[in-house]
Motif scaffolding. Structure first.
Motif, PDB file in Angstrom:
ATOM      1  N   ALA A 140       0.832  -1.207   0.000  1.00 16.42           N
ATOM      2  CA  ALA A 140       0.000   0.000   0.000  1.00 16.42           C
ATOM      3  C   ALA A 140       0.864   1.252   0.000  1.00 16.42           C
ATOM      4  CB  ALA A 140      -0.912  -0.006   1.218  1.00 16.42           C
ATOM      5  N   ASP A 141       0.415   2.251  -0.727  1.00 18.17           N
ATOM      6  CA  ASP A 141       1.015   3.585  -0.743  1.00 18.17           C
ATOM      7  C   ASP A 141       2.517   3.587  -1.040  1.00 18.17           C
ATOM      8  OD1 ASP A 141       0.606   6.317  -0.617  1.00 18.17           O
ATOM      9  OD2 ASP A 141       1.105   6.432   1.509  1.00 18.17           O
ATOM     10  N   PRO A 142       2.931   3.109  -2.209  1.00 18.98           N
ATOM     11  CA  PRO A 142       4.360   3.106  -2.541  1.00 18.98           C
ATOM     12  C   PRO A 142       4.840   4.501  -2.929  1.00 18.98           C
ATOM     13  CG  PRO A 142       3.108   2.378  -4.412  1.00 18.98           C
ATOM     14  CD  PRO A 142       2.120   2.577  -3.290  1.00 18.98           C
ATOM     15  N   ALA A 143       6.116   4.723  -2.769  1.00 20.82           N
ATOM     16  CA  ALA A 143       6.720   5.986  -3.217  1.00 20.82           C
ATOM     17  C   ALA A 143       6.748   5.992  -4.743  1.00 20.82           C
ATOM     18  CB  ALA A 143       8.128   6.119  -2.661  1.00 20.82           C
ATOM     19  N   ASP A 144       6.622   7.174  -5.318  1.00 22.68           N
ATOM     20  CA  ASP A 144       6.634   7.294  -6.783  1.00 22.68           C
ATOM     21  C   ASP A 144       7.935   6.744  -7.375  1.00 22.68           C
ATOM     22  OD1 ASP A 144       4.146   8.448  -6.746  1.00 22.68           O
ATOM     23  OD2 ASP A 144       4.900  10.504  -6.870  1.00 22.68           O
ATOM     24  N   CYS A 145       9.064   7.037  -6.702  1.00 21.04           N
ATOM     25  CA  CYS A 145      10.347   6.579  -7.233  1.00 21.04           C
ATOM     26  C   CYS A 145      10.448   5.056  -7.180  1.00 21.04           C
ATOM     27  CB  CYS A 145      11.502   7.240  -6.491  1.00 21.04           C
ATOM     28  SG  CYS A 145      11.554   6.886  -4.734  1.00 21.04           S
ATOM     29  N   GLU A 146       9.772   4.426  -6.219  1.00 25.00           N
ATOM     30  CA  GLU A 146       9.762   2.962  -6.148  1.00 25.00           C
ATOM     31  C   GLU A 146       9.056   2.371  -7.357  1.00 25.00           C
ATOM     32  OE1 GLU A 146       7.827  -0.573  -3.358  1.00 25.00           O
ATOM     33  OE2 GLU A 146       7.889   1.478  -2.619  1.00 25.00           O
ATOM     34  N   VAL A 147       7.904   2.914  -7.691  1.00 25.58           N
ATOM     35  CA  VAL A 147       7.136   2.419  -8.837  1.00 25.58           C
ATOM     36  C   VAL A 147       7.923   2.649 -10.131  1.00 25.58           C
ATOM     37  CG1 VAL A 147       4.985   2.679 -10.134  1.00 25.58           C
ATOM     38  CG2 VAL A 147       4.945   2.779  -7.641  1.00 25.58           C
TER      39      VAL A 147
ATOM     40  N   ARG B 182       0.095  -4.342 -15.675  1.00 32.44           N
ATOM     41  CA  ARG B 182      -0.643  -5.432 -15.037  1.00 32.44           C
ATOM     42  C   ARG B 182       0.047  -5.877 -13.752  1.00 32.44           C
ATOM     43  NH1 ARG B 182      -0.530 -10.237 -13.857  1.00 32.44           N
ATOM     44  NH2 ARG B 182       1.398 -10.768 -14.909  1.00 32.44           N
ATOM     45  N   GLN B 183       1.367  -5.989 -13.786  1.00 37.57           N
ATOM     46  CA  GLN B 183       2.115  -6.403 -12.602  1.00 37.57           C
ATOM     47  C   GLN B 183       2.074  -5.337 -11.512  1.00 37.57           C
ATOM     48  OE1 GLN B 183       6.037  -8.017 -13.273  1.00 37.57           O
ATOM     49  NE2 GLN B 183       5.391  -9.029 -15.176  1.00 37.57           N
ATOM     50  N   LEU B 184       2.156  -4.077 -11.908  1.00 37.90           N
ATOM     51  CA  LEU B 184       2.072  -2.991 -10.927  1.00 37.90           C
ATOM     52  C   LEU B 184       0.727  -3.009 -10.204  1.00 37.90           C
ATOM     53  CD1 LEU B 184       3.702   0.008 -12.854  1.00 37.90           C
ATOM     54  CD2 LEU B 184       4.657  -1.233 -10.910  1.00 37.90           C
ATOM     55  N   VAL B 185      -0.345  -3.177 -10.973  1.00 37.93           N
ATOM     56  CA  VAL B 185      -1.688  -3.222 -10.390  1.00 37.93           C
ATOM     57  C   VAL B 185      -1.822  -4.422  -9.459  1.00 37.93           C
ATOM     58  CG1 VAL B 185      -4.141  -3.546 -10.934  1.00 37.93           C
ATOM     59  CG2 VAL B 185      -2.784  -1.877 -12.212  1.00 37.93           C
ATOM     60  N   GLU B 186      -1.224  -5.533  -9.846  1.00 38.29           N
ATOM     61  CA  GLU B 186      -1.299  -6.754  -9.038  1.00 38.29           C
ATOM     62  C   GLU B 186      -0.623  -6.572  -7.678  1.00 38.29           C
ATOM     63  OE1 GLU B 186       0.285 -11.330  -9.496  1.00 38.29           O
ATOM     64  OE2 GLU B 186      -0.207 -10.192 -11.292  1.00 38.29           O
ATOM     65  N   ILE B 187       0.490  -5.876  -7.651  1.00 41.07           N
ATOM     66  CA  ILE B 187       1.257  -5.715  -6.410  1.00 41.07           C
ATOM     67  C   ILE B 187       0.842  -4.463  -5.639  1.00 41.07           C
ATOM     68  CG2 ILE B 187       3.578  -5.362  -5.452  1.00 41.07           C
ATOM     69  CD1 ILE B 187       3.047  -8.181  -6.433  1.00 41.07           C
ATOM     70  N   TYR B 188       0.643  -3.342  -6.330  1.00 37.87           N
ATOM     71  CA  TYR B 188       0.402  -2.070  -5.651  1.00 37.87           C
ATOM     72  C   TYR B 188      -1.067  -1.671  -5.581  1.00 37.87           C
ATOM     73  CZ  TYR B 188       5.448  -1.408  -5.998  1.00 37.87           C
ATOM     74  OH  TYR B 188       6.803  -1.557  -5.890  1.00 37.87           O
ATOM     75  N   GLY B 189      -1.927  -2.335  -6.310  1.00 36.89           N
ATOM     76  CA  GLY B 189      -3.345  -2.002  -6.276  1.00 36.89           C
ATOM     77  C   GLY B 189      -3.770  -1.196  -7.495  1.00 36.89           C
TER      78      GLY B 189
ATOM     79  N   MET C  86      -0.882   3.529 -10.889  1.00 36.61           N
ATOM     80  CA  MET C  86      -0.499   4.376 -12.008  1.00 36.61           C
ATOM     81  C   MET C  86      -1.326   3.922 -13.217  1.00 36.61           C
ATOM     82  SD  MET C  86       3.326   4.934 -13.667  1.00 36.61           S
ATOM     83  CE  MET C  86       4.076   5.727 -12.272  1.00 36.61           C
ATOM     84  N   THR C  87      -1.684   4.859 -14.048  1.00 36.89           N
ATOM     85  CA  THR C  87      -2.469   4.501 -15.234  1.00 36.89           C
ATOM     86  C   THR C  87      -1.579   3.846 -16.278  1.00 36.89           C
ATOM     87  OG1 THR C  87      -2.105   6.620 -16.333  1.00 36.89           O
ATOM     88  CG2 THR C  87      -4.034   6.453 -14.862  1.00 36.89           C
ATOM     89  N   ASP C  88      -2.226   3.147 -17.201  1.00 35.27           N
ATOM     90  CA  ASP C  88      -1.497   2.509 -18.299  1.00 35.27           C
ATOM     91  C   ASP C  88      -0.775   3.553 -19.138  1.00 35.27           C
ATOM     92  OD1 ASP C  88      -0.827   0.148 -19.910  1.00 35.27           O
ATOM     93  OD2 ASP C  88      -2.106   1.088 -21.429  1.00 35.27           O
ATOM     94  N   GLY C  89      -1.399   4.699 -19.336  1.00 38.58           N
ATOM     95  CA  GLY C  89      -0.782   5.773 -20.117  1.00 38.58           C
ATOM     96  C   GLY C  89       0.477   6.318 -19.460  1.00 38.58           C
TER      97      GLY C  89
END
Length: 122
Positions: free
Chosen positions: A6-13, A32-39, A43-46
Motif C-alpha cells: 500500500a502507498d508506494p513511493a513514486d520513485c519505487e514504482v 498489469r504487474q504494478l496493479v497486481e502488487i500495488y493495487g 499508475m495509469t497505463d498511459g
C-alpha cells in the motif's frame, strides 16, 4: 497470491518500471504487474507507457525533476515600498497595508513586515 504493497513511493514504482523495461517486458504487462502488487490506483497505463518511453529515450533518473514552483510576488521592490509606507505612518496595520497594496495578499504582506523587515507589534 502476492502480498500487496500500500502507498508506494513514486520513485519505487518508477524503479520497478525501469527494471522491467530493461528486461524487455511490454508496457501493458508492466502495468498489469504494478496493479497486481500495488493495487488499482498505482499508475495509469498511459503513465506507464510514458515512463517506458522516457527510459527507452535514455532517462535513468527515477526521481521527480526540480520545478520552479509558483513564482513569488515578494521582491526587493515590494519590500522597499512596504517599508516606505510603514516609515510614513508607524501606526499602519496589516489591514491598512492591504488597502495600499490591493494586488498583494494579506499573508504575503504580513510575511514581509514580520520576517523581512522585522517589525513587531508594541
Amino acid at each position: 497470491m502476492f502480498k500487496t504493497i500500500a502507498d508506494p513511493a513514486d520513485c519505487e514504482v518508477r524503479s520497478v518500471i525501469r527494471f522491467l523495461n530493461a528486461n524487455n517486458v511490454k508496457h501493458a504487462e508492466i502495468h498489469r504487474q504494478l496493479v497486481e502488487i500495488y493495487g488499482e490506483n498505482v499508475m495509469t497505463d498511459g503513465m506507464v507507457r510514458k515512463w517506458v518511453r522516457q527510459f527507452n529515450d535514455g532517462r535513468t533518473n527515477v526521481y521527480d525533476e526540480a520545478r520552479s514552483g509558483r513564482p513569488s510576488v515578494s521582491n526587493y521592490g515590494l519590500v522597499a515600498k512596504v517599508n516606505e509606507k510603514i516609515r510614513e505612518n508607524r501606526r499602519l496595520t496589516i489591514r491598512m497595508l492591504c488597502d495600499g497594496f490591493p494586488q498583494i495578499s494579506k499573508a504575503v504582506l504580513h510575511e514581509n513586515v514580520t520576517n523581512r523587515l522585522n517589525y513587531r507589534k508594541r
